[in-house]
Scaffold this active site. Sequence first.
Site, PDB file in Angstrom:
ATOM      1  N   GLU A 175      11.793   2.693   7.675  1.00 33.67           N
ATOM      2  CA  GLU A 175      12.379   2.191   8.827  1.00 33.67           C
ATOM      3  C   GLU A 175      13.263   1.595   9.060  1.00 33.67           C
ATOM      4  O   GLU A 175      14.271   0.739   8.604  1.00 33.67           O
ATOM      5  CB  GLU A 175      11.359   0.874   9.566  1.00 33.67           C
ATOM      6  CG  GLU A 175      11.551   0.074  10.734  1.00 33.67           C
ATOM      7  CD  GLU A 175      10.548  -0.931  11.199  1.00 33.67           C
ATOM      8  OE1 GLU A 175       9.425  -0.763  12.254  1.00 33.67           O
ATOM      9  OE2 GLU A 175      10.415  -1.516  10.386  1.00 33.67           O
ATOM     10  N   MET A 311       7.847  -5.328   4.968  1.00 34.18           N
ATOM     11  CA  MET A 311       7.604  -3.902   5.458  1.00 34.18           C
ATOM     12  C   MET A 311       6.284  -3.858   6.267  1.00 34.18           C
ATOM     13  O   MET A 311       5.519  -3.873   5.114  1.00 34.18           O
ATOM     14  CB  MET A 311       8.416  -2.862   4.909  1.00 34.18           C
ATOM     15  CG  MET A 311       8.277  -2.052   5.993  1.00 34.18           C
ATOM     16  SD  MET A 311       8.851  -1.536   7.276  1.00 34.18           S
ATOM     17  CE  MET A 311       8.302  -0.416   7.726  1.00 34.18           C
ATOM     18  N   GLU A 312       6.192  -3.919   6.996  1.00 32.77           N
ATOM     19  CA  GLU A 312       4.816  -3.189   7.091  1.00 32.77           C
ATOM     20  C   GLU A 312       3.987  -1.866   7.304  1.00 32.77           C
ATOM     21  O   GLU A 312       2.956  -1.708   7.945  1.00 32.77           O
ATOM     22  CB  GLU A 312       4.190  -3.468   8.888  1.00 32.77           C
ATOM     23  CG  GLU A 312       4.895  -3.156  10.068  1.00 32.77           C
ATOM     24  CD  GLU A 312       6.411  -3.020  10.235  1.00 32.77           C
ATOM     25  OE1 GLU A 312       6.357  -2.905  11.798  1.00 32.77           O
ATOM     26  OE2 GLU A 312       7.145  -3.785   9.426  1.00 32.77           O
ATOM     27  N   ASN A 313       4.267  -1.073   6.090  1.00 33.08           N
ATOM     28  CA  ASN A 313       3.747   0.294   6.363  1.00 33.08           C
ATOM     29  C   ASN A 313       2.350   0.195   6.367  1.00 33.08           C
ATOM     30  O   ASN A 313       1.460  -1.090   5.342  1.00 33.08           O
ATOM     31  CB  ASN A 313       4.735   0.692   4.791  1.00 33.08           C
ATOM     32  CG  ASN A 313       5.565   0.228   4.780  1.00 33.08           C
ATOM     33  OD1 ASN A 313       6.546   0.746   5.133  1.00 33.08           O
ATOM     34  ND2 ASN A 313       6.651  -0.261   3.078  1.00 33.08           N
ATOM     35  N   HIS A 345       3.032 -11.940   9.652  1.00 35.83           N
ATOM     36  CA  HIS A 345       4.095 -11.305  10.634  1.00 35.83           C
ATOM     37  C   HIS A 345       3.663  -9.756  10.068  1.00 35.83           C
ATOM     38  O   HIS A 345       3.392  -8.838  11.007  1.00 35.83           O
ATOM     39  CB  HIS A 345       5.150 -11.423  10.470  1.00 35.83           C
ATOM     40  CG  HIS A 345       6.223 -11.201  11.456  1.00 35.83           C
ATOM     41  ND1 HIS A 345       6.677 -11.069  12.125  1.00 35.83           N
ATOM     42  CD2 HIS A 345       6.210  -9.149  10.850  1.00 35.83           C
ATOM     43  CE1 HIS A 345       7.328 -10.233  12.529  1.00 35.83           C
ATOM     44  NE2 HIS A 345       7.322  -8.833  11.850  1.00 35.83           N
ATOM     45  N   GLU A 346       3.492  -9.401   8.990  1.00 35.11           N
ATOM     46  CA  GLU A 346       3.441  -7.764   8.819  1.00 35.11           C
ATOM     47  C   GLU A 346       1.760  -7.472   8.543  1.00 35.11           C
ATOM     48  O   GLU A 346       1.654  -6.440   9.050  1.00 35.11           O
ATOM     49  CB  GLU A 346       3.664  -7.428   6.685  1.00 35.11           C
ATOM     50  CG  GLU A 346       5.007  -8.419   6.556  1.00 35.11           C
ATOM     51  CD  GLU A 346       5.749  -8.108   7.606  1.00 35.11           C
ATOM     52  OE1 GLU A 346       5.944  -6.424   8.104  1.00 35.11           O
ATOM     53  OE2 GLU A 346       6.946  -8.215   7.845  1.00 35.11           O
ATOM     54  N   HIS A 349       1.264  -6.071  12.377  1.00 32.61           N
ATOM     55  CA  HIS A 349       2.037  -5.470  12.678  1.00 32.61           C
ATOM     56  C   HIS A 349       0.702  -4.574  12.848  1.00 32.61           C
ATOM     57  O   HIS A 349       1.041  -3.010  12.929  1.00 32.61           O
ATOM     58  CB  HIS A 349       2.812  -5.330  11.830  1.00 32.61           C
ATOM     59  CG  HIS A 349       4.515  -5.362  12.118  1.00 32.61           C
ATOM     60  ND1 HIS A 349       5.282  -5.042  12.882  1.00 32.61           N
ATOM     61  CD2 HIS A 349       5.579  -5.781  11.565  1.00 32.61           C
ATOM     62  CE1 HIS A 349       6.150  -5.400  13.443  1.00 32.61           C
ATOM     63  NE2 HIS A 349       6.645  -5.554  12.226  1.00 32.61           N
ATOM     64  N   GLU A 368       8.279  -6.173  17.023  1.00 26.72           N
ATOM     65  CA  GLU A 368       8.359  -7.068  16.391  1.00 26.72           C
ATOM     66  C   GLU A 368       8.913  -8.806  17.258  1.00 26.72           C
ATOM     67  O   GLU A 368       8.079  -9.576  16.621  1.00 26.72           O
ATOM     68  CB  GLU A 368       9.510  -7.490  16.294  1.00 26.72           C
ATOM     69  CG  GLU A 368      10.157  -5.896  15.296  1.00 26.72           C
ATOM     70  CD  GLU A 368       9.532  -5.992  13.990  1.00 26.72           C
ATOM     71  OE1 GLU A 368       8.803  -7.415  13.999  1.00 26.72           O
ATOM     72  OE2 GLU A 368       9.515  -4.531  13.060  1.00 26.72           O
TER      73      GLU A 368
END
Length: 941
Positions: A175, A311-313, A345-346, A349, A368
Amino acid sequence: MSRMYVLLSIILLPVQMTLSHSGEAESKDKATFPVAADGQPFPWHKMRLPETIRPLHYDLRIHPNLTSLDFTGTVEIQLEVLQSTDSIILHSKNLQISKAVLLESDKRHPLKVLELPAFEQVALVTDALSITSGRRYRVRMDFAANLSDSFHGFYKSSYRTRDGEVRSIAATQFEPTHARAAFPCFDEPAFKANFSIRIVREAKHISLSNMPKLKTVELSGGLLEDHFDVSVKMSTYLVAFIVSDFLSISGTSQHGVKISVYAVPDKINQTEYALNAAIKLLDFYDDYFGIPYPLPKQDLAAIPDFQSGAMENWGLTTYRESGLLFDPQKSSASEKLGITMVIAHELAHQWFGNLVTMHWWNDLWLNEGFAKFMEFVSVNITNPELQVEDYFLSKCFEAMEVDALSSSHPVSTPVEDPTEIQEMFDDVSYDKGACILNMLRDFLTPEAFKIGIVRYLRRYSYQNTVNAHLWESLTNFCSSDEADEERLTGGEFCSGKRGDTGASKWYMEDDLNVREMMDTWTLQEGFPVVTVEVRGREVRLSQERYLKSKEPSQTSGFLWQIPLTYVTSTSSTVHRFLLKTKTDALYLPEEVEWIKFNVDMSGYYIVHYESNGWDALISLLKHNHTALSSNDRASLINNIFQLVSIGKVALDKALDLSLYLSKETEIMPVTQGLGELVPLYKLMEKRDMEDLENQMKGYIVRLFRDLIDKQSWSDEGSVSQRMLRSYLLLFACVRGHPPCIRTATQLFSKWRESNGTLSLPSDVSLAVYAVGARTDEGWDFLFEKYRQSLFPSVKSQIKTALSISPLPHKLQWIMGQGLAGDVLKTQDLPGLLVSVSKNPKGYKHAWDFLRTNWEILVKKFELGSPTVAFMVTGVTNQYSTREMLEEVRGFFGLLQKERGAGLRCIQQTLESIEENIRWMDKNLPLLRAWLDRNISQDRGL
């Protein structure tokens, strides 16, 4: 570009996109086409890809070599042709594509590869056939590249074992626009597809990807090939893979999802807290959204080198080690809260962003802002002991700092190239996005808001959305819709109208138009200041844009629909009024002594009380401050100091309000008080005005002295009490408060005598380390312990202590270590650099370091990234002299575009310095007189 033009361009964006693509054939003839790297004409001329073709499925095989630090790969993409074309345009960055063929049934057609590095695109062209609308093809490409030495794309990371051995891993960070640096692809969020991934590795490593592993095949040369299950339909930026020697621990959620946490072997014993938090949070989201998490597993991996927080992969979320690893004996209360929030948070997502994705990066906030907002909703319910509601307010204040500048931008902003896209990852998209969602939730009621967002998620699963889709989903809740199985209880919310009864009613009876209201918050930058004047029972209201620069052209024409809330001296019930016009009035049932608007700061606006409004509130705080909630007190502190900046309130009135803080004990008002007062002496530290600076420092210490002296040097109490203790003791020790210095010195001596084996209370260890770092011997001992430690929490605290030391030669040396990246990881350099810049003994060195190493830093951390913005603004935004303004302007003014000219963060920092100069010129005499008057009387302290 005028503001109205920007608004129209955003509103019309979906229409314009349709028109531009349907007219592609005509525009091709008229447009000027660029030249490819080999000198041939390149058959496309826009930064965005054409919509003539869309990918359906990727078969990706990739082989990273962790010895030679490069990788090779093959990708086969199944394509659907929407419009006949003679070329396939897709993304590729720094890849050597050695072979490309088009596969049609059993036929193979060689393709020529044309490269356009400026747009990070390649064109696959053939003279032999036309690629025909309505048909499906496959394109296969072989490629190779070096593992990146930055923090994005497919990059190399390394760590040092307990025995000193350096080991390498390979990890991804795609991202927003870096999947194209790992394999050729259609690297835009709207081009969703399914992915089948195979990874080749050595036997000593494992590989991870978004989906579970199906099987492992033995290859020649001792290599193994892992085959992963087919992914759900997703955007390229969510693809992830890791090759490493990580170990893991696992558990299963109540809904049957396998959850695993991965880390380097020496740190696997620090993963239990994250595993338990992730299980609890994933179950919460599953239930809250009523939409099952669609993958069979969720991995969380702690990466030794990682630029952002996490990071939300999809199915393989990645984190900084400090964002995931926790030790009950060594991690502080704030670190526990931080780790929980990052995981929340992740995992949010996985629904907001992964399941439903913004169509284009102009609406990044749909990802976000929602994830930031859901952090607080989820952690508040799953971990009430963390008292997360105490901290949401600070996110809105942080967003307003940026949003108060003329260089701010609307939440939804047109962007085109990768640098502009990177700049969207800022406080406006994250924190302002979260704050306006919180305001909307309060406006609609939590029940109605929840029904609306669940409808949004169900309606647009595996699709891409724009702003309007969200507002439509939050309107007309009682219309027939398969998503509306739930119904509101209590005050019904149907046909877009607010009921007339209940505590949540608004002072209006006209139609509720969510889109009309929220467009005023997302399509224009900035936020309003609401001026309130009470005349008997009449309350006169007016709104204008809050802007720190005195530019009338940038404040006229702005109008918000503001959901006002208020309480009064005669009623603690929250009253509501929707201000839709420039001026309006409301009427109270009786006269009041005081009125407080924006209850608990649930709205994204600040309030100015005219006539004697501020005097009444200052008197209330002085005599009975607990009559208002702690968030209300914090918001008054914030608002009055912000109003000083635009000349609506005199500085001495704001300082009069601060006097009440000597009786304050709650974390938000105390930290907000420090947040408004400390920057005043920080501005003075950059000038030669030691007497006034010391007066100001002395005032703040005396203000909080009783609260500081009551703090125990322990880890006892609630999370908020522990975090407040950590803030106060660090502040007191840095300011040289004798009781604090005395205790910290004793603890540091004992800790050093034990060779670092003595267990210090984690919440006070930073204050202890900070006192220890004041001598060369103490500093060197701390750095050695930093080098040896396997605990991210300990390393983080020591690093901060080293950066606030008063030893200039040590500060210069440690910044160099951060750049070298051996003992001190380069990922930690930005935070270190900004910390040194706040140090009165280091700010000049930090600025010199930023200038000298600018080219290295923007290459490593990427132009336009939030990390680069953090360094630029963090290092310079406390300057307050015209000499430094010219120095900063001179350096950045000489840059070329590819080296950073025109970055928004440069405009922001220049604006901030100009504001600091204006503030100092206007307010220093007032400040000096007020301190003389109050310190001599020691009044209220």
